[in-house]
Design an enzyme around this catalytic site. Structure first.
Site, PDB file in Angstrom:
ATOM      1  CB  CYS A   1      -0.976  -0.044   1.173  1.00  0.00           C
ATOM      2  SG  CYS A   1      -2.348   1.108   1.009  1.00  0.00           S
TER       3      CYS A   1
ATOM      4  CG  HIS B   1      -3.663  -3.527   3.460  1.00  0.00           C
ATOM      5  ND1 HIS B   1      -2.471  -2.957   3.850  1.00  0.00           N
ATOM      6  CD2 HIS B   1      -4.400  -2.513   2.949  1.00  0.00           C
ATOM      7  CE1 HIS B   1      -2.484  -1.668   3.580  1.00  0.00           C
ATOM      8  NE2 HIS B   1      -3.646  -1.370   3.027  1.00  0.00           N
TER       9      HIS B   1
ATOM     10  CD  GLU C   1      -0.852  -5.553   5.603  1.00  0.00           C
ATOM     11  OE1 GLU C   1      -0.849  -6.228   4.549  1.00  0.00           O
ATOM     12  OE2 GLU C   1      -0.826  -4.307   5.597  1.00  0.00           O
TER      13      GLU C   1
END
Ligand SMILES: Nc1ncnc2c1ncn2[C@@H]1O[C@H](COP(=O)(O)OP(=O)(O)O)[C@@H](O)[C@H]1O
Ligand SMILES: [Mg+2]
Lengths: 81, 729, 227, 81
Positions: C86, C203, C205
């Site tokens: 990002c 993302h 994560e």
């Protein structure tokens, strides 16, 4: 001394903001609006008093930070006031 | 143009003749302009709660888990494992009308500061929004700016926006409501308060520099808009979420040390209210030297600096021996840090600027003699109950459902929440749209917080007491519906001009209703905000006591959402009589907004909710959704849409007209999806709780009892149409 | 693999990244302040998501000039691994470590929603635990994720196989509707020529825990932990 | 005919972007940079060929859409090319 750096997307880079503004203007009834491009303007108060040196400094700032030359071009105007 | 302070200037500043007389009495001399400015903002409605205080006293504020109730920057409740949740809701209605983007953005910034001031790391934001009629020419621009502003600030600062609500009604045409809520987490033994102490201790200013932003914002938030709203505009505050992020990190870093004696954010009325409140609460005095204040503009007067509402600033009292260490932390984060004064034992606020004493005011009378009004109230007669049998259904269930699901008050809010980062932090267990309350895990723990905001303004307009009660009950219900134990609420009471008896009557009644629900549900109010004068040209908003509810679920894995799965039984829990008065069906399909709103039976509410929660935590429930706006059929349809699964519904009871049964908004009800309805209904019967199987899930369409079937795909198309087409994207 | 996460002022997804890395590796990554200049001993440097310096001029522009970036460049030049997610991806392009730029989303609005990513090649250290052509879900959260490069650069990226991930439907079709931010050729992630620097817009994560709705992002971090 | 609308925050209104740019320039070692303000520039292709009328139209577009006059001011330059 004041330097004004104007940063515009390069021709060929899509400018969705400009396009959206164009559509909005048409929606508001403004006729005869062709292409619209949107850019940034950064106005710098510089201690430098020599116009040529102020321009060089502003150009360097533009290259290093103010513009991303992959997508943007810039112009510098210096105006002693 | 040095103006003398006099009664005329006092009036311009929003103080009436009696109030100005009191100023003269306290001061024993005519005040300076700066002093008058201090009095006017401290005695504004926004800061003094002069019209609302007598009523707010009725709200229950205590429970064993409440650590700090109203009176601090935010409410604090214990949630276990040595931690507490810190939360509050606040309005930014007037600024959002003037400049929607910045108004909403700075609203988010302000409420974040209220929470991290207390030592809590913000972990979630919510927002309760009320806009005017979509057909009104200003509405689209305001929706666009407000939603962008909330996202722009919250996304940048890195706090997930996990929930909220959006309503439309013509009564909000000239007065949109933007209520923002923040929730944070802190160790129970590391809560920071604002009471200053320690004569000689440095008073430290940190954060952004001071400019001429929003001067008299607090006074303006306390005045009605007329056609001259333009002229009243103070310099609009611009939010700087990047600086706020740095401020959060720097403050939390400093809070891990023992440097801070007291801390207070600079919110409305900036330096004035923060310094007056810190010194006042601590029973000490404070001396400020404005020459030391970091300034963004030149030539600012003492008056301007004391009243500036520049954002992203905090005031702290430090232990003197920790001053250098504190300075180093703020330098690391690139923020201004300036000692601008000392704590004194004078009991006075003394403000110096360029060697001149610009203000010298005794603090005790400033607080104690603040105006307090018992404003006249009149309460409208309660509307008559609408008999459901007298209202005809011309559309049928399937078509009615489609119309309702598409209407602005019930359509999908995905367009809104997709502009808000809801996953940042990596703890969002239930995102917007997934459950009746957002569920956010506490990092490093099995437990999670459940969060919701609720209010049904049309109920409050019809019967403010019933509406106030309903708002609290719905918040409690939404927390219960995910399996959480409701702990406490924050509130944001948005009303019109309190000088009008009917507005004040509605205010008093709404509080009465709220208090009864808080009492019965053991759901105290721990923080809140009052926003009055929400009127434009004499037209008031619908009374809107927005409730922000917080609950805890010890094991986040047990939280349930609304998404239906195939081949489950659908069970309706709670009693139904088919209440159409003030329902959305009545408004959208019947074309009328009348009748009494549905009553909340508090003992039943509690019994039903406690039963539902127990069932959820025992693991027998696959999905749960409370029945609210739009009634039972809308609740089932929302579950079907969320799970992308159809359902087949059985015929309702014979003694209730079909449209009243399926679209009535009777309170205290939940739809549950369970694998085995027989066992579930037996358990309910044993507990004395009404529960009835209403159908089962499966397939690609929703089959309603009067024979119609609609595909989930076409329901979805109807549900998702409004926002993108209204907003043009 | 020893990992470090760079903290620029305004970065805000560093905790999410640290949690994902620690979950996979069993130990916490090193947190690196933006003024540090020595990154010896690290195998992987992560530039996480957020709003470095508020993204006030252009996303990632100011972070790309931070002191630590000299060390990141040197690390990359030595053949070290770099992951930018990002804002991290934006910083990598601004720093010239990856080609192209990330422009404002085509719809001009921030997008926070799950997307599906198609794995364009799995023979890299980052994608080793996915199959080529596999599709996984990942949250997006950005206002400027519209990947742009001139036609020659795009052709080179395709030709050299440096497109790592593309926006796709749940079944793996690359369609305009699945490409919500308007990226050129639906590009969501690209590699450097040595395949050791990856820039990725969504993302992963934030999707490594079943409780949070899935573990689609976990293979990426498991591969990093195992390498 | 080309019209260029430059939109800047009004004096006194906080400009977080300008502030951050100023700090970044200082961090890059550029000395003598005082206040920095950042604005927008919108370049419009107009069918109008009369400079005065083009200016009036652009001004109206700025007031109605391009500038948020609550916090921003604007200037218009018209340049026939
Ligand atoms: N302004 C908003 N911001 C974020 N999420 C929102 C907002 N408005 C509504 N939502 C979300 O949309 C979903 C539906 O909202 P609503 O219909 O008001 O729920 P309910 O009636 O169950 O209280 C919820 O998850 C809610 O949090
Ligand atoms: Mg609900």
């Amino acid at each position: 001394m004041k330097a004004t750096v104007t940063v515009m997307l390069k021709p060929g880079v899509l400018d969705p903001q400009g396009k959206a503004i164009g559509q909005a203007l048409a929606g508001l009834g403004f006729a005869g609006v062709g292409e619209v491009r949107m850019g940034k303007v950064i106005v710098l108060e510089l201690a430098e008093t020599d116009p040529a040196r102020a321009r060089t400094a502003a150009e360097e700032m533009a290259r290093k930070l103010l513009a991303n030359t992959v997508i943007e071009g810039f112009t510098v105007a210096v105006d002693g006031a | 143009m040095v103006r003398q302070a006099d009664a005329a200037l006092a009036r311009e500043f929003g103080l009436d003749a009696d109030e100005y007389a009191k100023v003269l009495e306290i001061m024993g001399r005519p005040p300076s302009v700066t002093e008058l400015g201090v009095f006017s903002v401290m005695w504004s409605e926004h800061c003094s709660y002069k019209s609302s205080r007598v009523h707010l006293k009725q709200l229950p504020t205590k429970a064993p888990w409440v650590v700090h109730g109203p009176g601090e920057n935010a409410g604090v409740v214990e949630i276990g494992h040595g931690l507490c949740a810190v939360f509050k809701m606040e309005s930014h209605n007037h600024p959002s009308f003037i400049e929607p983007y910045q108004g909403a953005a700075t609203g988010v910034g302000g409420i974040l500061r209220d929470v991290f001031t207390m030592g809590a790391r913000p972990i979630a934001n919510l927002n309760a929004l009320r806009f005017g009629d979509p057909a009104h020419p200003a509405t689209k621009r305001i929706v666009d700016g407000v939603v962008r502003g909330i996202g722009g600030y919250g996304n940048c600062v890195g706090v997930p926006t996990v929930g909220g609500e959006v309503n439309f009604h013509p009564a909000f045409n000239g007065n949109p409501l933007v209520n923002a809520m923040t929730v944070g987490i802190a160790p129970v033994d590391r809560i920071f308060l604002s009471a200053a102490a320690g004569v000689g201790n440095p008073v430290v200013y940190v954060g952004s520099k001071t400019g001429r932003d929003g001067i008299h914002g607090a006074t303006m938030a306390s005045a009605e808009f007329g056609a001259d709203a333009e002229a009243k505009r103070p310099t609009v505050q611009v939010g700087d979420p990047f600086t706020e992020k740095l401020l959060i990190e720097a403050c939390l870093e400093l809070m891990a040390t023992d440097a801070i004696v007291a801390i207070q954010d600079m919110g409305a009325a900036g330096l004035t209210s923060s310094s007056v409140e810190m010194a006042g609460k601590g029973g000490v005095g404070i001396a400020l030297d404005l020459d030391a204040v970091p300034q963004r503009e030149t030539g600012m007067s003492a008056y301007e600096m004391m009243l500036s509402e520049s954002q992203e600033r905090m005031l702290m009292v430090l232990r003197p021996e920790r001053e250098d260490a504190a300075r180093a932390i703020f330098a690391k984060w690139g923020l201004d840090f300036a000692v601008i004064g000392r704590i004194t034992d004078s009991g006075r606020i003394v403000v110096r600027h360029q060697g001149v004493v610009e203000a010298d005011i005794p603090l005790a009378p400033l607080a104690e003699q603040a105006p307090l009004y018992q404003r006249p109230t009149t309460e409208a007669p309660k509307p008559a109950v609408l008999a459901a049998a007298r209202v005809e259904d011309r559309l049928g269930l399937a078509r009615g459902l489609e119309v309702l699901l598409a209407c602005p008050d019930l359509c999908s809010r995905a367009w809104v929440w997709e502009q808000y980062d809801s996953t940042i932090g990596g703890q969002t267990v239930k995102r917007p749209g997934a459950a009746d309350a957002a569920v956010v895990r506490v990092e490093g723990q099995a437990m999670a917080l459940a969060l919701t905001t609720d209010c049904t303004p049309r109920y409050c307009a019809a019967d403010p007491e019933a509406g106030g009660r309903q708002a609290v009950a719905e918040a409690w219900r939404n927390l219960t519906a995910v399996g959480a134990r409701p702990l406490a609420i924050t509130d944001n009471l948005n009303f019109g001009n309190p000088e009008k008896p009917e507005v004040m009557g509605a205010f008093a009644a709404a509080i009465r209703g709220m208090a009864s629900a808080c009492e019965a549900l053991n759901f105290p109010v721990v923080s809140g905000n009052v926003s009055l004068y929400n009127e434009t040209e004499g037209r008031a908003i619908l009374p809107t006591p927005a409730i922000g509810g917080l609950g805890v679920i010890d094991d986040a894995a047990k939280a349930v959402g609304i998404a239906l799965r195939p081949w489950l039984d659908l069970v309706l829990v709670g009693a139904t009589q088919g209440w159409l008065g003030q329902s959305l069906w009545l408004r959208e399909i019947g074309g009328r907004e009348d009748g009494a709103p549905p009553p909340v039976d508090l003992p039943a509410e509690r019994a039903v909710g406690d039963f539902v929660r127990t069932q959820i935590l025992s693991g027998t429930v696959r999905a749960c959704h409370d029945v609210s706006d739009g009634g039972l059929l809308v609740a089932v349809a929302e579950m079907a849409l969320a799970g992308n699964v159809g359902a087949r519904l059985s015929t309702g009871p014979r003694d209730i007209p079909g449209h009243a049964y399926w679209f009535g908004e009777d309170q205290g009800r939940y739809v549950l999806a369970v694998p085995d309805h027989a066992a579930f209904v037996r358990a309910a019967e044993a507990a004395g709780i009404p529960a009835v199987r209403i159908g089962h899930s499966g397939g690609a369409g929703l089959t309603v009892p009067d024979g119609g079937t609609i595909s989930i795909a076409s329901l979805r198309a109807a549900h998702e149409r409004f926002f993108p087409s209204f907003m043009g994207s | 693999m020893k990992a470090g996460i760079v903290l620029f002022p305004g970065i805000n997804r560093e905790r999410d990244m640290a949690i994902a890395l620690e979950r996979a590796a069993g130990h916490a990554p090193r947190m690196i302040w933006h003024t540090e200049t020595e990154l010896a001993g690290l195998d992987l440097i992560v530039l996480p998501g957020g709003f470095s310096y508020g993204d006030y001029l252009r996303c990632g522009a100011m972070a790309a000039q931070a002191p630590v970036m000299g060390a990141v460049r040197a690390h990359a030049a030595r053949g070290g691994y770099v992951l930018g997610v990002c804002n991290g991806f934006q910083i990598l392009t601004e720093a010239g470590l990856l080609p192209g730029a990330l422009l404002r989303n085509a719809g001009l609005r921030f997008i926070s929603a799950d997307c599906h990513l198609r794995v364009e090649r799995a023979d890299t250290m980052f994608a080793a635990r996915y199959q080529r052509g596999a599709v996984f879900r990942a949250p997006m959260a950005h206002g400027d994720g519209n990947y742009f490069a001139d036609a020659a650069t795009l052709d080179r990226l395709e030709h050299e196989g440096l497109v790592g991930f593309r926006y796709a439907t749940a079944t793996g079709e690359v369609t305009p509707a699945a490409n919500r931010n308007g990226s050129a050729r639906s590009i969501a992630g690209i590699y450097s020529p040595n395949l050791r620097v990856l820039g990725l817009m969504p993302h992963p994560e934030d999707l490594v825990d079943p409780l949070l709705g899935g573990v689609d992002g976990a293979p990426l971090f498991e591969a990093l932990a195992a390498a």
